[in-house]
Motif scaffolding. Structure first.
Motif, PDB file in Angstrom:
ATOM      1  N   GLU A 119      -3.406  -4.288   7.704  1.00 49.93           N
ATOM      2  CA  GLU A 119      -3.697  -3.169   6.784  1.00 49.93           C
ATOM      3  C   GLU A 119      -5.081  -2.587   7.067  1.00 49.93           C
ATOM      4  O   GLU A 119      -5.255  -1.361   7.075  1.00 49.93           O
ATOM      5  CB  GLU A 119      -3.615  -3.656   5.330  1.00 49.93           C
ATOM      6  CG  GLU A 119      -2.192  -3.962   4.885  1.00 49.93           C
ATOM      7  CD  GLU A 119      -2.135  -4.720   3.566  1.00 49.93           C
ATOM      8  OE1 GLU A 119      -1.052  -4.712   2.953  1.00 49.93           O
ATOM      9  OE2 GLU A 119      -3.134  -5.329   3.149  1.00 49.93           O
TER      10      GLU A 119
ATOM     11  N   GLN B 116      -7.199  -7.292   1.659  1.00 47.27           N
ATOM     12  CA  GLN B 116      -6.336  -6.590   2.627  1.00 47.27           C
ATOM     13  C   GLN B 116      -5.997  -7.537   3.760  1.00 47.27           C
ATOM     14  O   GLN B 116      -6.835  -8.348   4.134  1.00 47.27           O
ATOM     15  CB  GLN B 116      -7.116  -5.455   3.306  1.00 47.27           C
ATOM     16  CG  GLN B 116      -7.282  -4.223   2.541  1.00 47.27           C
ATOM     17  CD  GLN B 116      -8.336  -3.329   3.187  1.00 47.27           C
ATOM     18  OE1 GLN B 116      -8.671  -3.457   4.359  1.00 47.27           O
ATOM     19  NE2 GLN B 116      -8.852  -2.405   2.401  1.00 47.27           N
TER      20      GLN B 116
ATOM     21  N   ARG C 256      -4.754  -4.361  -6.536  1.00 48.15           N
ATOM     22  CA  ARG C 256      -3.814  -5.363  -6.005  1.00 48.15           C
ATOM     23  C   ARG C 256      -4.014  -6.693  -6.746  1.00 48.15           C
ATOM     24  O   ARG C 256      -5.129  -7.033  -7.159  1.00 48.15           O
ATOM     25  CB  ARG C 256      -4.079  -5.533  -4.513  1.00 48.15           C
ATOM     26  CG  ARG C 256      -3.118  -6.469  -3.840  1.00 48.15           C
ATOM     27  CD  ARG C 256      -3.305  -6.474  -2.338  1.00 48.15           C
ATOM     28  NE  ARG C 256      -2.230  -5.741  -1.669  1.00 48.15           N
ATOM     29  CZ  ARG C 256      -2.170  -5.546  -0.363  1.00 48.15           C
ATOM     30  NH1 ARG C 256      -3.110  -5.985   0.426  1.00 48.15           N
ATOM     31  NH2 ARG C 256      -1.167  -4.872   0.174  1.00 48.15           N
TER      32      ARG C 256
ATOM     33  N   ASN D  42     -13.443   0.892   2.638  1.00 45.47           N
ATOM     34  CA  ASN D  42     -13.676  -0.543   2.467  1.00 45.47           C
ATOM     35  C   ASN D  42     -15.028  -0.940   1.906  1.00 45.47           C
ATOM     36  O   ASN D  42     -15.679  -1.870   2.375  1.00 45.47           O
ATOM     37  CB  ASN D  42     -13.426  -1.271   3.797  1.00 45.47           C
ATOM     38  CG  ASN D  42     -11.949  -1.402   4.058  1.00 45.47           C
ATOM     39  OD1 ASN D  42     -11.146  -0.756   3.386  1.00 45.47           O
ATOM     40  ND2 ASN D  42     -11.567  -2.234   4.993  1.00 45.47           N
TER      41      ASN D  42
ATOM     42  N   ILE E  59       0.853  -1.202   0.000  1.00 47.37           N
ATOM     43  CA  ILE E  59       0.000   0.000   0.000  1.00 47.37           C
ATOM     44  C   ILE E  59       0.883   1.244   0.000  1.00 47.37           C
ATOM     45  O   ILE E  59       1.864   1.322   0.750  1.00 47.37           O
ATOM     46  CB  ILE E  59      -0.934  -0.002   1.223  1.00 47.37           C
ATOM     47  CG1 ILE E  59      -1.917  -1.182   1.109  1.00 47.37           C
ATOM     48  CG2 ILE E  59      -1.687   1.324   1.353  1.00 47.37           C
ATOM     49  CD1 ILE E  59      -2.893  -1.309   2.260  1.00 47.37           C
TER      50      ILE E  59
END
Ligand SMILES: N[C@@H](CC=O)C(=O)O
Length: 313
Positions: free
Chosen positions: A64, A60, A284, A51, A28
Motif C-alpha cells: 500500500e 499501511q 483503519r 504519510n 483503501i
C-alpha cells in the motif's frame, strides 16, 4: 534525475496532507484517494505530502505504501506540483527500506520520525540519521517530532543533529511554547522549522517557523494558503485570523482530543467539516473515527467562528 530538492531556505509555506480513505472493510478506497490527490494538486498549496500521521503511515502494508506514493508522485509530476513523501515508520529498517524504494519517485524531500519502540540516545539518533540521509541523498530529510514520540529532543540536540547531518533541512514539530521562542528563532535560521497550522501566524510573527504541514489546510487548502499570504503582508491581520482559528480549535477540536480522538481522526474530521477535500472520516482498525453527527456539529460551530474559511476557492 533529481528535480529541485528542497533546501532549508526553500522549504516554506503551507503544505497539505494526503489522507487515506478507507472502505468499511478497512481496504483503501483507491478511487476516492485518486479524487483526493486530483483535488489537492489543483489547490494553491505550496506542496502536498504523504504519510504524516494524518496519512496513517503507521498502519499501511508496504504494498500500500508503494501504491499510495506512486499515485501521488505521478500526479504531482504531471501537474508540476511539489511533493514530499513520508517514509516514517516505527521500525528503523522499514523507514530505510521505504526510502530505498521511494527514492526513484523523486520527491522534493522525505519526512521521517525516529524509530519508536526504544527512546534513543543522541548517539543513536546520529547513527539513524546518517544512514537515512545517505540512503536518501541527494533528496533531503525533514525530521518529524510528534508530541507523543518516545525520543524527546531539546533545541541543543536539534542543533547538534543539524551540525552533523547536512541532508537534514527541516523539522516538523507539534507544539510551540513562548518559553522556547528564542531558541526556536535561532534554530529556524539554520533549518526550516514547520509548526502546527493553527499557530502559523505566531510562528511567522515571532520568526520561529517557516511554514506548516497544516491541519488548517484540511478544512480548506485555499483558505489556509490565503491566510499565509496575509501573514506575510500584514502579520497583525494574520494574528487576528489566528485568534479565530485558535478559538475554533480550543472549543471544538481539543475537547475531542481529550475524549480520545487521535490526531488523524481529528484531521479527517476537519476535512469532512470543510467539505472540500474528497475523503472520509474513517480510520483503519483499531482506531476510533469521528462520526457524521460530530461532523455536522463541528461544521456548525466552524461556520460561526470561521465563516470565511468555507467560501474561499
Ligand atoms: N498531523 C498532521 C499535520 C496536519 O494535518 C500530519 O500528520 O502531518
Amino acid at each position: 534525475m533529481f528535480a529541485n530538492p528542497l533546501q532549508p531556505n526553500t522549504l516554506k509555506g503551507v503544505w497539505g496532507t494526503l489522507q487515506i480513505p478507507f472502505n468499511t472493510d478497512d481496504t483503501i478506497d483507491y478511487p476516492l484517494l485518486n479524487e483526493g490527490i486530483d483535488f489537492l494538486v489543483r489547490t494553491s498549496l505550496h506542496g502536498i505530502y504523504s504519510n504524516g500521521t494524518a496519512g496513517e503511515f503507521y498502519n499501511q502494508t508496504e504494498v500500500e505504501f508503494d501504491k499510495i506514493n506512486e499515485m501521488l508522485a505521478e500526479r504531482c509530476k504531471r501537474t508540476e506540483r511539489a511533493f514530499q513523501i513520508g517514509a516514517s515508520h516505527m521500525s528503523p529498517i522499514i523507514s530505510l527500506e521505504r526510502i530505498r524504494r521511494a527514492k526513484a519517485l523523486n520527491p522534493q524531500a522525505f519526512q521521517v520520525i525516529f524509530p519508536d519502540w526504544l527512546p534513543m540516545t543522541i548517539e543513536e539518533q546520529i547513527l539513524f540519521m546518517i544512514k537515512i540521509a545517505e540512503e536518501a541523498n541527494p533528496i533531503p530529510i525533514v525530521l518529524y517530532l510528534p508530541g507523543h514520540a518516545k525520543t524527546k529532543l531539546s533545541v541543543k540536540d536539534l542543533e547538534y543533529l543539524s551540525d552533523h547531518i547536512p541532508g537534514l533541512i527541516g523539522i516538523k514539530i507539534a507544539m510551540i511554547t513562548p518559553d522556547r521562542y528564542a531558541d526556536m528563532r535561532k534554530l529556524n535560521q539554520r533549518m526550516s522549522v514547520f509548526i502546527p497550522g493553527h499557530h502559523l501566524a505566531t510562528g511567522i510573527k515571532e520568526k520561529i517557523g517557516s511554514g506548516s504541514y497544516s491541519n488548517v489546510a484540511c478544512i480548506n487548502p485555499d483558505a489556509a494558503r490565503k491566510w499565509y499570504d496575509i501573514m506575510l503582508s500584514d502579520v497583525e491581520r494574520g494574528m487576528l485570523i489566528e485568534n479565530m482559528v485558535r478559538k475554533f480549535f480550543d472549543e471544538e477540536i481539543i475537547p475531542l482530543a481529550s475524549r480520545g480522538y487521535s490526531d488523524p481522526a481529528l484531521d479527517k474530521l476537519l476535512a469532512a467539516v470543510g467539505g472540500k477535500i474528497p475523503a472520509n472520516t474513517r480510520l483503519r482498525w483499531p482506531y476510533k473515527s469521528a462520526d457524521d453527527k460530530q461532523v455536522v456539529a463541528v461544521r456548525a460551530a466552524a461556520r460561526k467562528i470561521l465563516p470565511d474559511f468555507f467560501d474561499i476557492q
